[in-house]
Design a protein around this motif. Sequence first.
Motif, PDB file in Angstrom:
ATOM      1  N   ALA A   1       0.833  -1.205   0.000  1.00 23.53           N
ATOM      2  CA  ALA A   1       0.000   0.000   0.000  1.00 23.53           C
ATOM      3  C   ALA A   1       0.865   1.250   0.000  1.00 23.53           C
ATOM      4  CB  ALA A   1      -0.923   0.009   1.211  1.00 23.53           C
ATOM      5  N   PRO A   2       0.615   2.196  -0.917  1.00 25.25           N
ATOM      6  CA  PRO A   2       1.412   3.429  -0.961  1.00 25.25           C
ATOM      7  C   PRO A   2       1.406   4.192   0.361  1.00 25.25           C
ATOM      8  CG  PRO A   2       0.085   3.200  -2.950  1.00 25.25           C
ATOM      9  CD  PRO A   2      -0.373   2.133  -2.008  1.00 25.25           C
ATOM     10  N   THR A   3       0.320   4.100   1.110  1.00 22.10           N
ATOM     11  CA  THR A   3       0.235   4.824   2.373  1.00 22.10           C
ATOM     12  C   THR A   3       1.248   4.328   3.402  1.00 22.10           C
ATOM     13  OG1 THR A   3      -1.548   3.314   3.007  1.00 22.10           O
ATOM     14  CG2 THR A   3      -2.185   5.458   2.115  1.00 22.10           C
ATOM     15  N   LEU A   4       1.678   3.071   3.273  1.00 24.30           N
ATOM     16  CA  LEU A   4       2.693   2.548   4.189  1.00 24.30           C
ATOM     17  C   LEU A   4       4.088   3.042   3.831  1.00 24.30           C
ATOM     18  CD1 LEU A   4       1.891  -1.218   4.931  1.00 24.30           C
ATOM     19  CD2 LEU A   4       1.649   0.754   6.430  1.00 24.30           C
ATOM     20  N   GLY A   5       4.330   3.277   2.539  1.00 22.35           N
ATOM     21  CA  GLY A   5       5.658   3.691   2.108  1.00 22.35           C
ATOM     22  C   GLY A   5       6.713   2.648   2.380  1.00 22.35           C
ATOM     23  N   LEU A   6       6.320   1.389   2.321  1.00 19.89           N
ATOM     24  CA  LEU A   6       7.208   0.308   2.739  1.00 19.89           C
ATOM     25  C   LEU A   6       8.075  -0.225   1.616  1.00 19.89           C
ATOM     26  CD1 LEU A   6       7.696  -1.378   5.351  1.00 19.89           C
ATOM     27  CD2 LEU A   6       6.075  -3.043   4.426  1.00 19.89           C
ATOM     28  N   VAL A   7       7.505  -0.364   0.408  1.00 15.66           N
ATOM     29  CA  VAL A   7       8.224  -0.979  -0.710  1.00 15.66           C
ATOM     30  C   VAL A   7       8.479   0.045  -1.812  1.00 15.66           C
ATOM     31  CG1 VAL A   7       7.250  -3.257  -0.220  1.00 15.66           C
ATOM     32  CG2 VAL A   7       6.089  -1.741  -1.847  1.00 15.66           C
ATOM     33  N   ASP A   8       9.503  -0.251  -2.626  1.00 18.05           N
ATOM     34  CA  ASP A   8       9.795   0.607  -3.765  1.00 18.05           C
ATOM     35  C   ASP A   8       9.004   0.137  -4.988  1.00 18.05           C
ATOM     36  OD1 ASP A   8      11.095  -1.638  -4.780  1.00 18.05           O
ATOM     37  OD2 ASP A   8      13.106  -0.886  -4.357  1.00 18.05           O
ATOM     38  N   ARG A   9       9.308   0.673  -6.161  1.00 16.61           N
ATOM     39  CA  ARG A   9       8.538   0.328  -7.369  1.00 16.61           C
ATOM     40  C   ARG A   9       8.720  -1.123  -7.779  1.00 16.61           C
ATOM     41  NH1 ARG A   9       9.419   5.667 -11.270  1.00 16.61           N
ATOM     42  NH2 ARG A   9       8.356   7.157  -9.867  1.00 16.61           N
ATOM     43  N   GLN A  10       9.807  -1.738  -7.330  1.00 17.07           N
ATOM     44  CA  GLN A  10      10.027  -3.171  -7.608  1.00 17.07           C
ATOM     45  C   GLN A  10       9.489  -4.040  -6.460  1.00 17.07           C
ATOM     46  OE1 GLN A  10      12.779  -0.845  -8.191  1.00 17.07           O
ATOM     47  NE2 GLN A  10      11.801  -0.765 -10.210  1.00 17.07           N
ATOM     48  N   LEU A  11       8.696  -3.436  -5.596  1.00 18.97           N
ATOM     49  CA  LEU A  11       8.067  -4.123  -4.454  1.00 18.97           C
ATOM     50  C   LEU A  11       9.100  -4.664  -3.471  1.00 18.97           C
ATOM     51  CD1 LEU A  11       5.209  -6.110  -6.245  1.00 18.97           C
ATOM     52  CD2 LEU A  11       5.159  -3.793  -5.292  1.00 18.97           C
ATOM     53  N   ARG A  12      10.210  -3.939  -3.343  1.00 19.71           N
ATOM     54  CA  ARG A  12      11.297  -4.387  -2.459  1.00 19.71           C
ATOM     55  C   ARG A  12      11.316  -3.585  -1.161  1.00 19.71           C
ATOM     56  NH1 ARG A  12      16.338  -3.437  -6.276  1.00 19.71           N
ATOM     57  NH2 ARG A  12      15.311  -1.402  -6.169  1.00 19.71           N
ATOM     58  N   ALA A  13      11.775  -4.239  -0.109  1.00 20.31           N
ATOM     59  CA  ALA A  13      12.008  -3.595   1.181  1.00 20.31           C
ATOM     60  C   ALA A  13      13.158  -4.316   1.864  1.00 20.31           C
ATOM     61  CB  ALA A  13      10.753  -3.626   2.038  1.00 20.31           C
ATOM     62  N   ARG A  14      13.683  -3.703   2.928  1.00 16.97           N
ATOM     63  CA  ARG A  14      14.753  -4.337   3.691  1.00 16.97           C
ATOM     64  C   ARG A  14      14.164  -5.281   4.741  1.00 16.97           C
ATOM     65  NH1 ARG A  14      19.548  -1.210   3.349  1.00 16.97           N
ATOM     66  NH2 ARG A  14      20.572  -2.880   4.503  1.00 16.97           N
ATOM     67  N   ILE A  15      14.875  -6.350   5.017  1.00 16.76           N
ATOM     68  CA  ILE A  15      14.522  -7.280   6.087  1.00 16.76           C
ATOM     69  C   ILE A  15      15.641  -7.258   7.115  1.00 16.76           C
ATOM     70  CG2 ILE A  15      14.337  -9.727   6.681  1.00 16.76           C
ATOM     71  CD1 ILE A  15      12.650 -10.134   4.249  1.00 16.76           C
ATOM     72  N   GLY A  16      15.266  -7.215   8.371  1.00 17.14           N
ATOM     73  CA  GLY A  16      16.284  -7.191   9.413  1.00 17.14           C
ATOM     74  C   GLY A  16      15.742  -7.610  10.762  1.00 17.14           C
ATOM     75  N   PHE A  17      16.649  -7.679  11.733  1.00 14.58           N
ATOM     76  CA  PHE A  17      16.296  -8.017  13.105  1.00 14.58           C
ATOM     77  C   PHE A  17      16.771  -6.908  14.027  1.00 14.58           C
ATOM     78  CE2 PHE A  17      16.655 -12.150  11.034  1.00 14.58           C
ATOM     79  CZ  PHE A  17      15.531 -12.825  11.506  1.00 14.58           C
TER      80      PHE A  17
END
Length: 204
Positions: free
Chosen positions: A188-204
Amino acid sequence: WGCRATPDTDAVLEGTPAITPASLDLVAWDLVGQASVVDGELLLSSCDAYPDGTAWYPEALPVGNGFTVGFDAYFTDADAAGADGLCLFIANVSASQSAHISSQPERSVSVCLDTFGNVDVDTDSVVQIAVGGVVLTSAELDFDLSTESSTYTSYSVKWDPDSKLLTVTYPVAAGGAGSLSTAIDLTAPTLGLVDRQLRARIGF
C-alpha cells in the motif's frame, strides 16, 4: 532479557516467486550498534543495560511478491539487563538505521517477541504484529522467553500477497504451534514500505 537473541545461520527466506538468496547468510549483513556475528550466530545485544543492536540484510528484497521467513531465536539470563525482546522488521530504511522493539522505524512492519513489562500476561512474554511501532494485534506466549533455561525456539513469518494476511507461527509449551494473523497490505502506498520493484529491507 533477550541479551543473547540470536537468529541463527539456518534462517531461511522463501518467496512467491522465489526470492534470492534462499538463505539469510550472515556474512554480509549490515550491523548497527551492538550487533555482531559470533561463532556463526547473529548476536543482537550484550547483557549490558539499554543495549541496542540491529542487523539488516544488505539488499532490498521483493517482499511485495509474498514471502516466508523462518528463524530460530535464543533468549537467556532473565536476571541480566539486556534487551526487552527481538523483532523481525520489513522496512524502508537505510543500512545504518537502528531499529528495536522500543524504537521502530516509521515505515516498517514488525513481528516482535516482547519479554518485558507485559503485566497482564502470566509469562510476561507476547508476540506482536505492529506497523510503525503501533501494535495491531498480539498473543500471549505460554512460556517465558527470558528464563535462564531458555533454548532455541523456532518462528515463521509469512505474508500472502493475495489474502494480504501476515501470519506469525510460534511454539507452544505443550508442543506444536500457535499462530497470529492480521490483514495488512505491505504494498500500500500509504505505508511507504516498498519501492517500485516491491522491495524492502529485512532485518532483526
